[in-house]
Write an enzyme that holds these catalytic residues in place. Structure first.
Site, PDB file in Angstrom:
ATOM      1  NE  ARG A 105       6.911  -8.714   2.287  1.00 42.67           N
ATOM      2  CZ  ARG A 105       6.490  -7.668   1.581  1.00 42.67           C
ATOM      3  NH1 ARG A 105       5.761  -7.857   0.497  1.00 42.67           N
ATOM      4  NH2 ARG A 105       6.801  -6.448   1.931  1.00 42.67           N
ATOM      5  CG  HIS A 132       6.063  -3.577   6.136  1.00 43.34           C
ATOM      6  ND1 HIS A 132       7.338  -4.054   5.902  1.00 43.34           N
ATOM      7  CD2 HIS A 132       5.583  -3.190   4.921  1.00 43.34           C
ATOM      8  CE1 HIS A 132       7.596  -3.961   4.608  1.00 43.34           C
ATOM      9  NE2 HIS A 132       6.562  -3.434   3.996  1.00 43.34           N
ATOM     10  CD  GLN A 135       6.715   1.178   3.095  1.00 42.48           C
ATOM     11  OE1 GLN A 135       6.875   0.196   2.384  1.00 42.48           O
ATOM     12  NE2 GLN A 135       6.932   2.413   2.665  1.00 42.48           N
ATOM     13  CG  ASP A 220      -1.330  -0.880   3.827  1.00 42.15           C
ATOM     14  OD1 ASP A 220      -1.159  -1.056   2.605  1.00 42.15           O
ATOM     15  OD2 ASP A 220      -0.996  -1.716   4.691  1.00 42.15           O
ATOM     16  CB  CYS A 260       3.493   0.974   2.454  1.00 39.18           C
ATOM     17  SG  CYS A 260       2.092  -0.168   2.469  1.00 39.18           S
ATOM     18  NE  ARG A 288      10.699  -0.937   2.299  1.00 39.27           N
ATOM     19  CZ  ARG A 288       9.948  -2.008   2.007  1.00 39.27           C
ATOM     20  NH1 ARG A 288       8.770  -1.861   1.431  1.00 39.27           N
ATOM     21  NH2 ARG A 288      10.347  -3.225   2.337  1.00 39.27           N
TER      22      ARG A 288
HETATM   23  N1  NVA Z   1      -0.718  -4.325   4.740  1.00 37.74           N
HETATM   24  C1  NVA Z   1      -0.179  -4.764   3.469  1.00 37.74           C
HETATM   25  C2  NVA Z   1       1.169  -4.144   3.219  1.00 37.74           C
HETATM   26  C3  NVA Z   1       1.800  -4.505   1.907  1.00 37.74           C
HETATM   27  C4  NVA Z   1       3.152  -3.925   1.719  1.00 37.74           C
HETATM   28  C5  NVA Z   1      -0.085  -6.286   3.470  1.00 37.74           C
HETATM   29  O1  NVA Z   1       0.314  -6.853   4.488  1.00 37.74           O
HETATM   30  O2  NVA Z   1      -0.424  -6.905   2.467  1.00 37.74           O
HETATM   31  N1   CP Z   2       5.520  -1.717   0.456  1.00 39.25           N
HETATM   32  C1   CP Z   2       5.935  -2.978   0.241  1.00 39.25           C
HETATM   33  O1   CP Z   2       6.453  -3.655   1.129  1.00 39.25           O
HETATM   34  O2   CP Z   2       5.777  -3.399  -1.051  1.00 39.25           O
HETATM   35  P1   CP Z   2       5.972  -4.896  -1.605  1.00 39.25           P
HETATM   36  O3   CP Z   2       4.863  -5.726  -1.064  1.00 39.25           O
HETATM   37  O4   CP Z   2       5.907  -4.731  -3.102  1.00 39.25           O
HETATM   38  O5   CP Z   2       7.312  -5.398  -1.159  1.00 39.25           O
END
Ligand code: NVA
Ligand code: CP
Length: 304
Positions: A105, A132, A135, A220, A260, A288
């Site tokens: 990540r 992502h 997800q 989101d 998500c 997930r």
């Molecule tokens: N769009 C959000 C998704 C978090 C799971 C982010 O990138 O922070």
């Molecule tokens: N939806 C998701 O990826 O959540 P986290 O940021 O908690 O991993």
């Protein structure tokens, strides 16, 4: 193995392979709930590189690998040489020489691409600024469990044209649905990505037009990780883009909505919808775990 398969976006698998992963996830969920022993990968090691925060992704990958009989290792840039400037390429060669599978990540999507290009084991994108895909496996699993095939359905994305939105564009192609995106001006997803999928994907500014007759409405956060300093300004621009009962009244009668998580009640989604007893959002989050177990199984078997 010199050329392992990776999962950096949904485009790395064929539509048929994605369907197989979803079906396998549903099967593994049922078996897990029935108490089945799923330790088919004893001794397998998953390296989890997190340059951004996480609850669901970390817990699901770590629990998932334990349930598969292996071990998961949490690595953050603060505690590794990644944070002190060791090149991604060198890190990829070294880390992949010691583990069986890697999950990353991070910020730039190019980081997972460079890591994968120098990794001798499969690499999974666990969120970048652009995509992502994990997800989406969980979201598609949730849809299939609730409604069956999503092919030919109408999906509405409301809010930021972010990593989740762009993953929905890939999903529209791979799972064959229509996607209508509603974003404030200046917050659209990549124009190239939209243009490449123009047969299925359209972008408008009016959330009600996008939600009209939709079978699934998805949103989101308005400010993603790394955009914290834009939060207040975005809250003003995104205010008309809340998923709430009024917006859902424009969707199909039995429409589902997804998020998500993490969510901000009263911002991108109303508290009423978040806390509705028939919401599938919690199932979506749990999926997930199951979807990524199916994904890791697929990649580990392909790399044997
Ligand atoms: N769009 C959000 C998704 C978090 C799971 C982010 O990138 O922070
Ligand atoms: N939806 C998701 O990826 O959540 P986290 O940021 O908690 O991993």
């Amino acid at each position: 193995m010199s050329n392992p398969r990776h999962f950096l976006t949904l485009m790395d698998f064929s539509p048929a392979e994605l369907q197989q992963i979803i079906q396998r996830a549903i099967e593994m969920k049922r078996d897990h709930r029935a108490g089945a022993d799923q330790r088919d990968f004893p001794g397998a090691v998953l390296a989890m590189i997190f340059a951004k925060s996480s609850t669901r992704t970390r817990v699901s990958f770590e629990a998932g690998m334990a349930q598969l009989g292996g071990h998961a290792m949490f690595l953050s840039p603060q505690d590794t040489q990644l944070g002190r400037g060791e090149p991604i390429e060198d890190s990829a060669r070294v880390i992949s020489s010691m583990v069986d599978i890697v999950m990353i990540r991070t910020f730039g999507h190019d980081i997972v691409e460079r890591f994968a290009a120098h990794s001798s084991v499969p690499v999974i994108n666990a969120l970048t600024d652009d995509y992502h895909p994990c997800q989406l496996l969980a979201d598609m699993q949730t849809w299939v469990e609730q409604r069956g095939s999503i092919a030919g359905r109408r999906v509405c994305w409301v809010g930021d044209g972010n990593n989740m939105c762009q993953s929905y564009i890939n999903a529209a192609r791979q799972f064959d649905f229509e996607l209508r995106i509603a974003c404030p001006a200046g917050f659209e997803p990549s124009a190239d990505l939209v243009a490449a999928n123009a047969d299925r994907v359209s972008v408008v500014q009016d959330p009600f037009a996008a939600a009209d007759g939709a079978d699934l409405v998805v949103t989101d956060v308005w400010a993603s990780m790394g955009q914290e300093e834009e939060e207040q300004e975005r809250a003003v621009q995104f205010a008309p883009y809340q998923v709430n009962a009024e917006l859902m009244s424009h969707a199909a009668k039995d429409a589902l909505y997804m998020h998500c998580l993490p969510a901000h009640r009263g911002e991108e989604i109303s508290a009423e919808l978040m806390d509705a007893p028939d919401s599938v959002i919690w199932e979506e989050a749990e999926n997930r775990l199951h979807a990524q177990k199916a994904l890791m199984e697929t990649l580990l078997l392909a790399n044997r």
